[in-house]
Design an enzyme around this catalytic site. Structure first.
Site, PDB file in Angstrom:
ATOM      1  N   LEU A 159      -7.379  -5.734  44.913  1.00  0.00           N
ATOM      2  CA  LEU A 159      -8.614  -5.228  45.521  1.00  0.00           C
ATOM      3  C   LEU A 159      -9.344  -4.401  44.474  1.00  0.00           C
ATOM      4  O   LEU A 159      -9.243  -3.167  44.428  1.00  0.00           O
ATOM      5  CB  LEU A 159      -8.264  -4.369  46.744  1.00  0.00           C
ATOM      6  CG  LEU A 159      -9.421  -4.055  47.676  1.00  0.00           C
ATOM      7  CD1 LEU A 159      -9.857  -5.294  48.441  1.00  0.00           C
ATOM      8  CD2 LEU A 159      -9.057  -2.939  48.647  1.00  0.00           C
ATOM      9  N   HIS A 160     -10.048  -5.054  43.586  1.00  0.00           N
ATOM     10  CA  HIS A 160     -10.627  -4.373  42.422  1.00  0.00           C
ATOM     11  C   HIS A 160     -11.798  -3.431  42.783  1.00  0.00           C
ATOM     12  O   HIS A 160     -11.657  -2.218  42.736  1.00  0.00           O
ATOM     13  CB  HIS A 160     -11.128  -5.398  41.406  1.00  0.00           C
ATOM     14  CG  HIS A 160     -10.065  -6.336  40.901  1.00  0.00           C
ATOM     15  ND1 HIS A 160      -8.987  -5.928  40.144  1.00  0.00           N
ATOM     16  CD2 HIS A 160      -9.926  -7.672  41.049  1.00  0.00           C
ATOM     17  CE1 HIS A 160      -8.234  -6.970  39.834  1.00  0.00           C
ATOM     18  NE2 HIS A 160      -8.784  -8.039  40.372  1.00  0.00           N
ATOM     19  N   ASP A 161     -12.949  -3.989  43.102  1.00  0.00           N
ATOM     20  CA  ASP A 161     -14.179  -3.192  43.195  1.00  0.00           C
ATOM     21  C   ASP A 161     -14.172  -2.114  44.283  1.00  0.00           C
ATOM     22  O   ASP A 161     -14.722  -1.019  44.062  1.00  0.00           O
ATOM     23  CB  ASP A 161     -15.380  -4.129  43.402  1.00  0.00           C
ATOM     24  CG  ASP A 161     -15.639  -4.983  42.171  1.00  0.00           C
ATOM     25  OD1 ASP A 161     -16.316  -6.021  42.309  1.00  0.00           O
ATOM     26  OD2 ASP A 161     -15.168  -4.617  41.082  1.00  0.00           O
ATOM     27  N   THR A 197      -6.184  -1.121  39.668  1.00  0.00           N
ATOM     28  CA  THR A 197      -6.564  -2.005  40.783  1.00  0.00           C
ATOM     29  C   THR A 197      -5.435  -2.968  41.151  1.00  0.00           C
ATOM     30  O   THR A 197      -5.270  -3.342  42.306  1.00  0.00           O
ATOM     31  CB  THR A 197      -7.856  -2.789  40.459  1.00  0.00           C
ATOM     32  OG1 THR A 197      -7.630  -3.636  39.306  1.00  0.00           O
ATOM     33  CG2 THR A 197      -9.022  -1.853  40.203  1.00  0.00           C
TER      34      THR A 197
END
Ligand code: RIB
Ligand code: CA
Length: 304
Positions: free
Chosen positions: A231-233, A193
């Protein structure tokens, strides 16, 4: 007919909110059965309400939201400040247009996964307390998923401590239960991520999309980017939509739950056919970040 049936377990949370919007903008590929909320970035009453606000923004109030765990399984809850006091950076999303379900998330997961074996991809965007509690009640239940695709962990440095990533650090016991559940796990940790930073250029890309959803995503990510630029999720949802943007390798993964300094650390070991340990997860370690943001902008343009 959508090709994939999913449940999103999340703790909105700004990047969770953007991931939800990406899924809601893709009804031809993803049949979103429900959202289950968990205590994580902020308290459960906020994560549950924020999920319903995101659904109102996307004009999808019919998607049910089931409230789940109000705290980690074994330890006290420690939230995150990077999402702001309300969990959405103070960005004025609409008020909820639906009521929360009276039924709890764990009961919903147990019944739904058992009733549709092998069909549902469980997308986990927060601490794993809800699926973890489901395995406490029915140890085999996550084997009934098609797969568990989760954002969490890190083979390298953490983001809460030098060793631990937030979702695994909040509830390491739940993360360990999920990783040991026998489910087909796809793990998108910080190693991948962090390859998708929220740069100024990408914020400008988002600002050019003239929908209310894109504007809200831009404003939330602009706030979030001040503290955590990755921008993880949304990587979890993008993996379902465009798996070719990602690559990884099969590994043995476990979670530290005893050592104080390394508490919540994910231990990731690539496995060989001749190795001692069996792989229990596909650990994603590469992403085409430009392709990811192009997909996000293209899909947010489809929302109201
Ligand atoms: O470490 C990043 C993860 O922690 C993301 O899911 C973010 O929403 C927070 O929950
Ligand atoms: Ca999250």
């Amino acid at each position: 007919m959508p090709s994939q049936t999913i449940i999103i377990d999340c703790d909105p949370g700004i990047d969770d909110a953007v991931a939800l919007l990406l899924a809601l903008a893709s009804p031809d590929e993803l049949d979103l059965l429900a959202v289950t909320a968990v205590c994580g970035n902020v308290s459960l009453d906020l994560t549950e309400r924020n999920a319903r606000r995101v659904l109102a923004l996307a004009a999808r109030p019919e998607v049910p939201v089931y409230p789940g765990a109000g705290r980690p399984i074994m330890i006290a809850h420690h939230g995150a400040t990077v999402h702001g006091d309300d969990g959405l950076g103070g960005v004025p999303l609409p008020e909820p247009a639906s009521a929360p379900q009276q039924r709890g998330a764990v009961d919903y997961l147990l019944e739904t996964l058992a009733g549709r074996p092998g069909e549902i991809s469980l997308c986990c965007l927060g601490p794993l307390s809800n699926p973890g509690l489901a395995t406490v009640q029915r140890p085999e239940i996550l084997r009934s998923t098609r797969q568990v695709v989760l954002m969490g962990g890190a083979a390298g440095r953490g983001n809460v401590t030098p060793h631990a990533e937030f979702n695994f650090h909040v509830d390491p016991h739940a993360a360990q239960l999920v990783l040991r559940s026998g489910a087909e796990v796809v793990m998108l940790g910080l190693d991948v991520t962090r390859q998708a930073p929220i740069t100024e250029a990408r914020l400008r890309q988002l600002a050019a999309v003239e929908t209310a959803a894109a504007r809200a995503a831009h404003d939330m990510l602009a706030f979030y980017g001040q503290g955590d630029t990755a921008l993880h999720d949304p990587c979890v949802i993008a993996y379902l939509l465009r798996p070719q943007l990602f690559s990884g390798r099969r590994c043995w993964v476990d979670v530290e739950t005893l050592d104080e300094e390394r508490f919540g650390q994910s231990r990731v070991q690539p496995v060989s056919p001749y190795g001692q340990r069996q792989a229990n997860a596909l650990v994603i370690d590469r992403v085409d970040a430009d392709g990811l943001f192009e997909l996000l902008c293209e899909r947010l343009a489809r929302l109201p």
